[in-house]
Scaffold this motif. Structure first.
Motif, PDB file in Angstrom:
ATOM      1  N   THR A  50      -1.634  -1.428  -7.350  1.00  0.00           N
ATOM      2  CA  THR A  50      -2.187   0.019  -7.466  1.00  0.00           C
ATOM      3  C   THR A  50      -1.759   0.954  -8.457  1.00  0.00           C
ATOM      4  N   TRP A  51      -0.250   1.048  -8.416  1.00  0.00           N
ATOM      5  CA  TRP A  51       0.388   1.526  -9.339  1.00  0.00           C
ATOM      6  C   TRP A  51       0.025   1.475 -10.756  1.00  0.00           C
ATOM      7  N   THR A  52       0.307  -0.232 -10.941  1.00  0.00           N
ATOM      8  CA  THR A  52       0.128  -0.723 -12.156  1.00  0.00           C
ATOM      9  C   THR A  52      -1.098  -0.309 -12.644  1.00  0.00           C
ATOM     10  N   GLY A  53      -2.288  -0.400 -11.888  1.00  0.00           N
ATOM     11  CA  GLY A  53      -3.608  -0.407 -12.474  1.00  0.00           C
ATOM     12  C   GLY A  53      -3.795   1.320 -12.822  1.00  0.00           C
ATOM     13  N   LEU A  54      -3.072   2.141 -12.158  1.00  0.00           N
ATOM     14  CA  LEU A  54      -3.281   3.561 -12.285  1.00  0.00           C
ATOM     15  C   LEU A  54      -2.528   3.875 -13.591  1.00  0.00           C
TER      16      LEU A  54
ATOM     17  N   PRO B 184       7.132   4.460  -9.965  1.00  0.00           N
ATOM     18  CA  PRO B 184       6.205   3.411 -10.004  1.00  0.00           C
ATOM     19  C   PRO B 184       7.093   2.156  -9.900  1.00  0.00           C
ATOM     20  N   LEU B 185       6.447   1.253  -8.916  1.00  0.00           N
ATOM     21  CA  LEU B 185       6.711  -0.137  -8.846  1.00  0.00           C
ATOM     22  C   LEU B 185       7.919  -0.373  -8.368  1.00  0.00           C
ATOM     23  N   VAL B 186       8.617   0.686  -7.564  1.00  0.00           N
ATOM     24  CA  VAL B 186       9.948   0.566  -6.970  1.00  0.00           C
ATOM     25  C   VAL B 186       9.716  -0.086  -5.707  1.00  0.00           C
ATOM     26  N   THR B 187       8.572  -0.095  -4.979  1.00  0.00           N
ATOM     27  CA  THR B 187       8.462  -0.908  -3.679  1.00  0.00           C
ATOM     28  C   THR B 187       8.535  -2.321  -3.621  1.00  0.00           C
ATOM     29  N   ILE B 188       8.243  -2.834  -4.763  1.00  0.00           N
ATOM     30  CA  ILE B 188       8.433  -4.251  -4.805  1.00  0.00           C
ATOM     31  C   ILE B 188       9.905  -4.804  -4.895  1.00  0.00           C
ATOM     32  N   PRO B 189      10.631  -4.267  -5.669  1.00  0.00           N
ATOM     33  CA  PRO B 189      12.281  -4.828  -5.488  1.00  0.00           C
ATOM     34  C   PRO B 189      12.655  -4.214  -4.196  1.00  0.00           C
TER      35      PRO B 189
ATOM     36  N   PHE C 112       4.291  -5.136   5.960  1.00  0.00           N
ATOM     37  CA  PHE C 112       5.186  -4.158   5.181  1.00  0.00           C
ATOM     38  C   PHE C 112       5.294  -4.816   3.707  1.00  0.00           C
ATOM     39  N   VAL C 113       5.448  -6.083   3.556  1.00  0.00           N
ATOM     40  CA  VAL C 113       5.567  -7.113   2.442  1.00  0.00           C
ATOM     41  C   VAL C 113       4.273  -6.887   1.468  1.00  0.00           C
ATOM     42  N   ALA C 114       3.129  -7.111   2.480  1.00  0.00           N
ATOM     43  CA  ALA C 114       1.679  -6.931   1.665  1.00  0.00           C
ATOM     44  C   ALA C 114       1.585  -5.404   1.343  1.00  0.00           C
ATOM     45  N   VAL C 115       1.813  -4.474   2.031  1.00  0.00           N
ATOM     46  CA  VAL C 115       1.483  -3.341   1.493  1.00  0.00           C
ATOM     47  C   VAL C 115       2.310  -2.733   0.390  1.00  0.00           C
ATOM     48  N   CYS C 116       3.597  -3.205   0.404  1.00  0.00           N
ATOM     49  CA  CYS C 116       4.376  -3.130  -0.746  1.00  0.00           C
ATOM     50  C   CYS C 116       3.933  -3.726  -2.098  1.00  0.00           C
ATOM     51  N   LEU C 117       3.104  -4.841  -1.939  1.00  0.00           N
ATOM     52  CA  LEU C 117       2.747  -5.385  -3.089  1.00  0.00           C
ATOM     53  C   LEU C 117       1.536  -4.521  -3.700  1.00  0.00           C
ATOM     54  N   ILE C 118       0.504  -4.458  -2.636  1.00  0.00           N
ATOM     55  CA  ILE C 118      -0.610  -3.360  -2.755  1.00  0.00           C
ATOM     56  C   ILE C 118      -0.267  -2.285  -3.698  1.00  0.00           C
ATOM     57  N   GLU C 119       0.491  -1.535  -3.047  1.00  0.00           N
ATOM     58  CA  GLU C 119       1.124  -0.290  -3.519  1.00  0.00           C
ATOM     59  C   GLU C 119       1.655  -0.421  -5.048  1.00  0.00           C
TER      60      GLU C 119
ATOM     61  N   ALA D 185      17.876   3.672   5.356  1.00  0.00           N
ATOM     62  CA  ALA D 185      16.944   2.599   4.984  1.00  0.00           C
ATOM     63  C   ALA D 185      15.342   3.154   4.915  1.00  0.00           C
ATOM     64  N   THR D 186      15.064   3.736   5.985  1.00  0.00           N
ATOM     65  CA  THR D 186      13.767   4.451   6.186  1.00  0.00           C
ATOM     66  C   THR D 186      13.676   5.606   5.118  1.00  0.00           C
ATOM     67  N   LEU D 187      14.459   6.310   4.841  1.00  0.00           N
ATOM     68  CA  LEU D 187      14.534   7.235   3.494  1.00  0.00           C
ATOM     69  C   LEU D 187      14.196   6.756   2.222  1.00  0.00           C
ATOM     70  N   ILE D 188      15.044   5.765   1.843  1.00  0.00           N
ATOM     71  CA  ILE D 188      14.969   4.731   0.762  1.00  0.00           C
ATOM     72  C   ILE D 188      13.567   4.282   0.550  1.00  0.00           C
ATOM     73  N   ALA D 189      13.049   3.604   1.709  1.00  0.00           N
ATOM     74  CA  ALA D 189      11.761   2.989   1.626  1.00  0.00           C
ATOM     75  C   ALA D 189      10.594   4.117   1.395  1.00  0.00           C
ATOM     76  N   LEU D 190      10.880   5.295   1.980  1.00  0.00           N
ATOM     77  CA  LEU D 190       9.719   6.335   1.702  1.00  0.00           C
ATOM     78  C   LEU D 190       9.793   6.989   0.205  1.00  0.00           C
ATOM     79  N   VAL D 191      11.064   7.086  -0.212  1.00  0.00           N
ATOM     80  CA  VAL D 191      11.272   7.584  -1.554  1.00  0.00           C
ATOM     81  C   VAL D 191      10.860   6.559  -2.501  1.00  0.00           C
TER      82      VAL D 191
END
Length: 109
Positions: free
Chosen positions: A23-27, A86-91, A13-20, A75-81
């Motif tokens: 890629t948002w930053t790149g976009l 952009p960039l909310v998955t990291i915090p 999950f940590v790795a995928v948050c960073l990748i997401e 927590a699941t709902l917050i994680a999906l939203v």
């Protein structure tokens, strides 16, 4: 709050948050170059599909982590939203880590 090191699906999950987030930053940079400076659309052509794939992987890993780590519904709902702006998955990942939500509970013997 307890800060613990993620284990198993928590690490994924940590790795995928960073990748997401990356890629948002790149976009976002690609959209700036395409629509503001009007210099190139290469960033959008590359990061658009890459971010779309990262988003889909994030959704799947989030659901799997929620089930495996027994997150509460909120927590699941917050994680999906968190994947939409952009960039909310990291915090979010940092917050979940501080709350100890990325560690599997030890098996009861």
């Amino acid at each position: 709050m307890t800060t613990t090191k993620p284990t198993g699906i928590g690490k994924l999950f940590v790795a995928v948050c960073l990748i997401e987030g990356l890629t948002w930053t790149g976009l976002l940079i690609g959209m700036f170059l395409k629509y503001t400076t009007e210099t190139t659309d290469l960033g959008v052509r590359f990061f658009g599909p890459v971010h779309g794939g990262a988003f889909m992987v994030y959704v799947v890993v989030t659901v799997l982590a929620a089930l495996r780590l027994r997150w509460p519904w909120w927590a699941t709902l917050i994680a999906l939203v968190a994947a939409v702006p952009p960039l909310v998955t990291i915090p979010l990942e940092i917050w979940f880590k501080k709350r100890g939500m990325l560690t599997e509970a030890p098996a009861v013997r």
